[in-house]
Scaffold this active site. Structure first.
Site, PDB file in Angstrom:
ATOM      1  N   ASP A  11       0.821  -1.214   0.000  1.00  0.00           N
ATOM      2  CA  ASP A  11       0.000   0.000   0.000  1.00  0.00           C
ATOM      3  C   ASP A  11       0.855   1.263   0.000  1.00  0.00           C
ATOM      4  O   ASP A  11       0.474   2.293  -0.560  1.00  0.00           O
ATOM      5  CB  ASP A  11      -0.910   0.047   1.238  1.00  0.00           C
ATOM      6  CG  ASP A  11      -1.502  -1.291   1.644  1.00  0.00           C
ATOM      7  OD1 ASP A  11      -0.772  -2.302   1.599  1.00  0.00           O
ATOM      8  OD2 ASP A  11      -2.675  -1.322   2.037  1.00  0.00           O
ATOM      9  N   ILE A  29      -2.259  -5.135  -4.174  1.00  0.00           N
ATOM     10  CA  ILE A  29      -1.633  -5.262  -5.486  1.00  0.00           C
ATOM     11  C   ILE A  29      -2.196  -4.207  -6.434  1.00  0.00           C
ATOM     12  O   ILE A  29      -1.474  -3.656  -7.277  1.00  0.00           O
ATOM     13  CB  ILE A  29      -1.825  -6.682  -6.040  1.00  0.00           C
ATOM     14  CG1 ILE A  29      -1.122  -7.700  -5.132  1.00  0.00           C
ATOM     15  CG2 ILE A  29      -1.307  -6.791  -7.467  1.00  0.00           C
ATOM     16  CD1 ILE A  29      -1.371  -9.150  -5.511  1.00  0.00           C
ATOM     17  N   ARG A  40      -6.518  -5.680  -2.972  1.00  0.00           N
ATOM     18  CA  ARG A  40      -6.406  -4.222  -3.103  1.00  0.00           C
ATOM     19  C   ARG A  40      -4.960  -3.759  -3.012  1.00  0.00           C
ATOM     20  O   ARG A  40      -4.578  -2.787  -3.669  1.00  0.00           O
ATOM     21  CB  ARG A  40      -7.274  -3.513  -2.065  1.00  0.00           C
ATOM     22  CG  ARG A  40      -7.352  -2.008  -2.310  1.00  0.00           C
ATOM     23  CD  ARG A  40      -8.519  -1.339  -1.619  1.00  0.00           C
ATOM     24  NE  ARG A  40      -8.445  -1.362  -0.192  1.00  0.00           N
ATOM     25  CZ  ARG A  40      -9.438  -1.749   0.626  1.00  0.00           C
ATOM     26  NH1 ARG A  40     -10.578  -2.182   0.109  1.00  0.00           N
ATOM     27  NH2 ARG A  40      -9.305  -1.718   1.931  1.00  0.00           N
TER      28      ARG A  40
END
Length: 360
Positions: free
Chosen positions: A138, A210, A208
């Site tokens: 992230d 990735i 999410r």
């Protein structure tokens, strides 16, 4: 199935739905400069760019202004986590349009925080100061594009080097050579319960996270000069990652919460990662990172997401969005709660719509 309309139709309906629900300054977590609002408002601004609706630009500006002191420094934010630095991406166009120095002060402050952020022994940014030595995928979205754009806007090429360093180190520490997917996180100390004792990476490919990587690296490439020594490596890296993701698209066009385990019990199709992957594929084809043949994955992803939407009168509802999550095992991810119209999901949806509109 109803006829699927052009992306800007759904983007505008989604933004209007959220603006009816929240005054700009009330977006949650209210008063805090945080990526929940930053991701959503990045999507709102992209929608503005596609349709020219001035109310959308003003909504973005109103939120940023509600968070800043007179000097341009956020009143409430945590400099110990990359999540609270991401919304600075909104300030570039505000500064360009208004020439108000508070936005420049904001950007100077945030990139300085990123430049001096704590690092592990290999040079990778910690995700948060309370997670020492942990790198999370992230973080490439939270800190990368703002630094890359700052490098162009303010002639600070050292930030191109920083962005490239972090992206390629993250790849090296999290990539799975067999699938081409990237694990959610890496612990350089290899002491966390989720960390492999040999490799240090976490055990699963969370959807999410990735998606953040793919979108972030493509955004980075908008700003990193083509003659930068790492430009081609980053370009090839994101191409390979998106190709790997395409191999796990479901029959209905969406992707699973745990990407590679669509056949496993209780795994489920997750909307925000499906939006981010669709956006990434569309942009990669549009910018020449991937060949035209990959657009079929974007079209299928778009149709899958649109077909899953729910209308409540004029309100557009985006469901099956994973709430925020830490790092864990398979059971951890599939047991995460889902939400309706949370800012993660709507932001990812708007990013998808803006990219699909460009190729519609």
């Amino acid at each position: 199935m109803n006829e699927i309309k052009e992306p800007i139709y759904y983007a505008r309906a989604s933004v209007d739905t959220m603006m009816r629900k929240f005054e700009a300054g009330d977006l949650p977590p209210k008063g805090r400069f945080h990526y929940h609002q930053g991701v959503f408002l990045s999507g709102v601004y992209k929608t503005y760019q596609e349709c020219g609706e001035e109310a959308y630009y003003q909504y973005v500006k109103d939120w940023v202004d509600s968070c800043l002191g007179a000097d341009g420094i956020p009143v409430k934010y945590d400099t110990g986590q990359l999540d609270d630095l991401q919304p600075g991406i909104l300030a570039f166009e505000l500064y360009e349009r208004t020439k108000d120095e508070k936005y420049k002060n904001l950007l100077d402050n945030l990139v300085s925080v990123i430049k001096n952020f704590p690092r592990n022994q290999e040079g990778g940014f910690w995700h948060k100061d309370r997670y020492p030595n942990q790198m999370w995928l992230d973080g490439l979205y939270m800190g990368g594009p703002i630094c890359a754009e700052y490098g162009v806007r303010f002639d600070a090429p050292e930030f191109f080097d920083l962005v490239a360093e972090q992206a390629l180190l993250m790849r090296d520490k999290t990539i799975d050579e067999e699938t081409g997917l990237w694990y959610h996180a890496y612990d350089s100390e290899k002491t966390m319960g989720w960390a492999d004792p040999v490799t240090g990476h976490s055990p699963e490919f969370w959807g999410r996270s990735i998606g953040w990587v793919a979108v972030a690296l493509l955004d980075d490439l908008d700003f990193i000069p083509k003659d930068h020594p790492k430009y081609e490596e980053i370009r090839n890296t994101v191409a390979d990652l998106i190709k790997a993701v395409c191999g796990y698209q479901s029959r209905d066009g969406r992707w699973y919460q745990v990407v590679d385990k669509g056949d496993e019990p209780e795994n489920w199709l997750e909307t925000s990662c499906s939006c981010l992957y669709t956006a990434a594929v569309a942009k990669a084809v549009r910018t020449g990172v991937l060949p035209e043949e990959y657009m079929s994955y974007a079209k299928k992803g778009y149709e899958g997401v649109i077909s899953s939407l729910v209308w409540n009168g004029d309100d557009l509802l985006i469901n099956n969005v994973c709430v925020g999550t830490g790092v864990g095992d398979y059971t951890h991810y599939i047991n995460r709660a889902t939400s309706e119209n949370d800012l993660h999901g709507v932001g990812a949806f708007l990013i998808m719509c803006s990219e699909m509109q460009k190729v519609w």
